[in-house]
Design a protein around this motif. Structure first.
Motif, PDB file in Angstrom:
ATOM      1  N   ASP A  42       0.846  -1.190   0.000  1.00 20.28           N
ATOM      2  CA  ASP A  42       0.000   0.000   0.000  1.00 20.28           C
ATOM      3  C   ASP A  42       0.878   1.236   0.000  1.00 20.28           C
ATOM      4  N   GLY A  43       2.175   1.016  -0.167  1.00 23.04           N
ATOM      5  CA  GLY A  43       3.114   2.135  -0.154  1.00 23.04           C
ATOM      6  C   GLY A  43       3.147   2.796  -1.522  1.00 23.04           C
ATOM      7  N   LEU A  45       5.929   2.980  -3.442  1.00 27.07           N
ATOM      8  CA  LEU A  45       7.069   2.643  -4.290  1.00 27.07           C
ATOM      9  C   LEU A  45       7.182   1.175  -4.717  1.00 27.07           C
ATOM     10  N   ASN A  46       6.866   0.230  -3.849  1.00 26.71           N
ATOM     11  CA  ASN A  46       7.314  -1.150  -4.056  1.00 26.71           C
ATOM     12  C   ASN A  46       6.202  -2.191  -4.013  1.00 26.71           C
ATOM     13  N   VAL A  48       4.875  -5.635  -2.222  1.00 28.23           N
ATOM     14  CA  VAL A  48       5.010  -6.382  -0.968  1.00 28.23           C
ATOM     15  C   VAL A  48       4.067  -7.583  -1.030  1.00 28.23           C
ATOM     16  N   VAL A  59       7.323 -12.284   4.407  1.00 30.30           N
ATOM     17  CA  VAL A  59       7.022 -11.187   3.487  1.00 30.30           C
ATOM     18  C   VAL A  59       8.143 -11.115   2.460  1.00 30.30           C
ATOM     19  N   LYS A  61       9.476  -8.363  -0.195  1.00 35.99           N
ATOM     20  CA  LYS A  61       9.349  -6.994  -0.689  1.00 35.99           C
ATOM     21  C   LYS A  61      10.279  -6.826  -1.869  1.00 35.99           C
ATOM     22  N   GLU A 116      10.715 -11.259   7.876  1.00 35.94           N
ATOM     23  CA  GLU A 116       9.708 -11.715   8.823  1.00 35.94           C
ATOM     24  C   GLU A 116       8.359 -11.050   8.509  1.00 35.94           C
ATOM     25  N   TYR A 117       7.295 -11.847   8.516  1.00 35.59           N
ATOM     26  CA  TYR A 117       5.941 -11.322   8.356  1.00 35.59           C
ATOM     27  C   TYR A 117       5.448 -10.874   9.725  1.00 35.59           C
ATOM     28  N   LEU A 118       5.206  -9.592   9.857  1.00 34.50           N
ATOM     29  CA  LEU A 118       4.744  -9.043  11.132  1.00 34.50           C
ATOM     30  C   LEU A 118       3.233  -9.239  11.211  1.00 34.50           C
ATOM     31  N   ILE A 123      -0.340  -1.100  10.692  1.00 38.34           N
ATOM     32  CA  ILE A 123       0.377   0.163  10.483  1.00 38.34           C
ATOM     33  C   ILE A 123      -0.093   1.194  11.525  1.00 38.34           C
ATOM     34  N   ASP A 252      10.616  -0.301   6.365  1.00 40.44           N
ATOM     35  CA  ASP A 252      10.723   0.533   5.162  1.00 40.44           C
ATOM     36  C   ASP A 252      11.825   1.603   5.192  1.00 40.44           C
ATOM     37  N   GLU A 254      14.181   2.336   3.069  1.00 44.04           N
ATOM     38  CA  GLU A 254      14.874   2.435   1.775  1.00 44.04           C
ATOM     39  C   GLU A 254      15.457   3.829   1.511  1.00 44.04           C
TER      40      GLU A 254
HETATM   41  P1  ADP Z   1       6.836   0.972   0.411  1.00 44.74           P
HETATM   42  O1  ADP Z   1       8.323   1.125   0.393  1.00 44.74           O
HETATM   43  O2  ADP Z   1       6.283   0.726  -0.936  1.00 44.74           O
HETATM   44  O3  ADP Z   1       6.157   2.097   1.143  1.00 44.74           O
HETATM   45  P2  ADP Z   1       6.472  -0.687   2.802  1.00 44.74           P
HETATM   46  O4  ADP Z   1       7.718  -1.353   3.265  1.00 44.74           O
HETATM   47  O5  ADP Z   1       6.045   0.524   3.551  1.00 44.74           O
HETATM   48  O6  ADP Z   1       6.553  -0.387   1.234  1.00 44.74           O
HETATM   49  O7  ADP Z   1       5.327  -1.784   2.830  1.00 44.74           O
HETATM   50  C1  ADP Z   1       4.030  -1.519   2.319  1.00 44.74           C
HETATM   51  C2  ADP Z   1       3.000  -2.202   3.194  1.00 44.74           C
HETATM   52  O8  ADP Z   1       3.227  -3.612   3.239  1.00 44.74           O
HETATM   53  C3  ADP Z   1       3.049  -1.757   4.649  1.00 44.74           C
HETATM   54  O9  ADP Z   1       2.245  -0.606   4.843  1.00 44.74           O
HETATM   55  C4  ADP Z   1       2.515  -2.957   5.381  1.00 44.74           C
HETATM   56  O10 ADP Z   1       1.100  -2.955   5.353  1.00 44.74           O
HETATM   57  C5  ADP Z   1       2.993  -4.115   4.535  1.00 44.74           C
HETATM   58  N1  ADP Z   1       4.252  -4.686   5.053  1.00 44.74           N
HETATM   59  C6  ADP Z   1       5.510  -4.326   4.715  1.00 44.74           C
HETATM   60  N2  ADP Z   1       6.432  -5.047   5.373  1.00 44.74           N
HETATM   61  C7  ADP Z   1       5.747  -5.902   6.166  1.00 44.74           C
HETATM   62  C8  ADP Z   1       6.123  -6.946   7.094  1.00 44.74           C
HETATM   63  N3  ADP Z   1       7.414  -7.237   7.322  1.00 44.74           N
HETATM   64  N4  ADP Z   1       5.131  -7.624   7.715  1.00 44.74           N
HETATM   65  C9  ADP Z   1       3.835  -7.334   7.472  1.00 44.74           C
HETATM   66  N5  ADP Z   1       3.418  -6.387   6.606  1.00 44.74           N
HETATM   67  C10 ADP Z   1       4.348  -5.678   5.959  1.00 44.74           C
END
Ligand code: ADP
Ligand code: MG
Ligand code: MG
Ligand code: MG
Length: 417
Positions: A42-43, A45-46, A48, A59, A61, A116-118, A123, A252, A254
């Motif tokens: 939902d970000g 850039l990337n 997931v 997870v 990414k 790791e999947y949190l 958020i 995140d 990056e």
């Molecule tokens: P971006 O760089 O595109 O913003 P994020 O790292 O913020 O990507 O990840 C986007 C979404 O994916 C997060 O808002 C979260 O909901 C989910 N997410 C990312 N990493 C994890 C994780 N390790 N465990 C669970 N959900 C994750």
């Protein structure tokens, strides 16, 4: 597949492409056909993916060669994944296990990190919009910033190691460029990608004509670009934190690179102040009174915990070349070290107010907005919340050298019209 050329993963291709990786099979089980894959990014850039197997979940990414929010017309290098990986492992070493998602695997050519999947984490920003008071975040976030910022600097590291690290992260040029333009410059003129709630027009015109504000924003940009004192997270807002009542994780990183300590702290606090200003837009019948008090307490707590922990590290881990013990404690002058600590914290304080101020502006006037305000459907209500945050941001940025305590800032936030 270290040398394979980059190919974006899809929900369909992921099991086939990653099915032989021990980092995945160890967690998910060997029966690849039983893996369930969802894309949840939902970000901005990337990609997931959440991958669940019979014995666990991870997870994945993956970076894309462009900005997801905008599309292929805005290219962005895959190497941001490399910086995210290197930042994650440093943050874990500096702030401790369980402060970021554990990294299980990194593939540079495919620009992907298995982590790791949190779960059942949410958020933080979503929780704050929903009006939920998380009990641990003040302490956890205060400790995280103090430990990562102190331990990544010349206050702690050997000069050779820090310079090597500085060189490694110096290549994160494109993501720095995003911050340099979107945070410090674009909000203050009619940049193409800007957008804002139409009712703000008169205030926007006023801010863009405000010479003191523009000059201050550029001084802050100068500081951001020129003061490479520690490894920053670089994108530390409430959308980069995942929480439960008992656990806080920062995700995140990056945008990581070497910059001023006050940047991460200021960004973080700004997002709490914006949450504070947004609460009335989500409120029914004064239902957010306690939430507002909680947010100001949390802000006070983050800053207090930061100072306390930074001071503790100053006294116990000041092993770098700066403010050497050989000048102070070892010469029987512990007070000199305390005086220097006070000066350093004072500078961080004045600078964080500036960074917090411009962060409030760019989230309301620039390209990347906050869900805190965006989810207020009543446009008139939203404009009222945003106008307060804009005036607040102007005040703390321009007057940052004349503001002396977090209580003073919170009192200003509570009274602003
Ligand atoms: P971006 O760089 O595109 O913003 P994020 O790292 O913020 O990507 O990840 C986007 C979404 O994916 C997060 O808002 C979260 O909901 C989910 N997410 C990312 N990493 C994890 C994780 N390790 N465990 C669970 N959900 C994750
Ligand atoms: Mg993100
Ligand atoms: Mg540690
Ligand atoms: Mg990101």
């Amino acid at each position: 597949a270290k040398n394979a050329s980059f190919e974006a993963l899809t929900v369909e291709t992921l099991p086939g492409r990653l099915g032989a990786l021990a980092a995945l099979t160890d967690h998910l089980g060997d029966d690849v056909s039983a893996w369930r894959v969802r894309e949840v990014g939902d970000g901005n850039l990337n990609l997931v993916f959440i991958v669940e197997g019979s014995t666990g979940s991870v997870v994945v990414k993956q970076a894309l060669p462009y900005v997801r929010l905008v599309g292929e017309s805005w290219p962005l290098p895959l190497k941001r994944s490399f910086f995210e990986y290197h930042a994650l492992i440093r943050q874990e070493a500096r702030a401790g296990k369980g402060t970021v998602p554990a990294v299980l695997h990194f593939d540079e050519a495919q620009a992907l990190i298995v982590m790791e999947y949190l779960t059942p984490h949410i958020i933080l920003r979503k929780e704050l919009i929903a009006g939920r008071e998380l009990p641990r975040i003040g302490v956890d976030l205060g400790l995280f910033v103090a430990r990562t910022l102190f331990r990544g600097s010349d206050l702690h590291m050997a000069a050779r190691d820090r310079k090597a690290d500085l060189a490694l992260f110096a290549d994160n040029v494109e993501l720095c460029d995003i911050t340099e333009n979107l945070v410090f410059t674009d909000p203050y003129f009619e940049a193409k990608l800007n957008h804002y709630t139409p009712a703000l027009e008169p205030l926007v015109a006023e801010l863009r004509a405000d010479r003191d504000l523009k000059v201050e924003a550029q001084r802050l940009k100068h500081l951001f670009a020129a003061n490479a004192e520690t490894l920053l997270h670089g994108d530390l807002h409430t959308g980069s934190v995942m929480v439960t009542d008992t656990d806080t994780r920062v995700i995140d990183p990056e945008f990581a690179f070497y910059g001023p300590m006050a940047f991460d702290v200021g960004m973080m606090l700004a997002n709490f102040w914006m949450s504070y200003f947004s609460q009335s837009g989500h409120e029914q019948d004064g239902s957010r009174e306690s939430m507002r008090a909680y947010l100001l307490e949390t802000i006070t707590s983050i800053w207090a915990v930061f100072r306390t922990e930074f001071s503790r590290l100053w006294r116990s881990e000041r092993s770098g070349m700066l403010y050497a013990r050989s000048l102070f404690e070892d010469r029987g002058d512990p007070l000199g070290a305390e005086q220097a600590l006070d000066r350093v914290l004072h500078d961080i304080w004045q600078d964080l107010l500036g960074f917090a101020g411009v962060e409030c502006h760019r989230r309301i006037l620039g390209l990347a907005h906050n869900a805190d305000f965006e989810t207020i459907e009543d446009e008139a209500k939203r404009a009222v919340c945003e106008a307060k945050a804009l005036r607040f941001g102007r005040h703390i940025a321009v007057n940052r050298r004349a503001i002396h305590s977090i209580e003073e800032v919170n009192a200003f936030a509570a009274l602003i019209e």
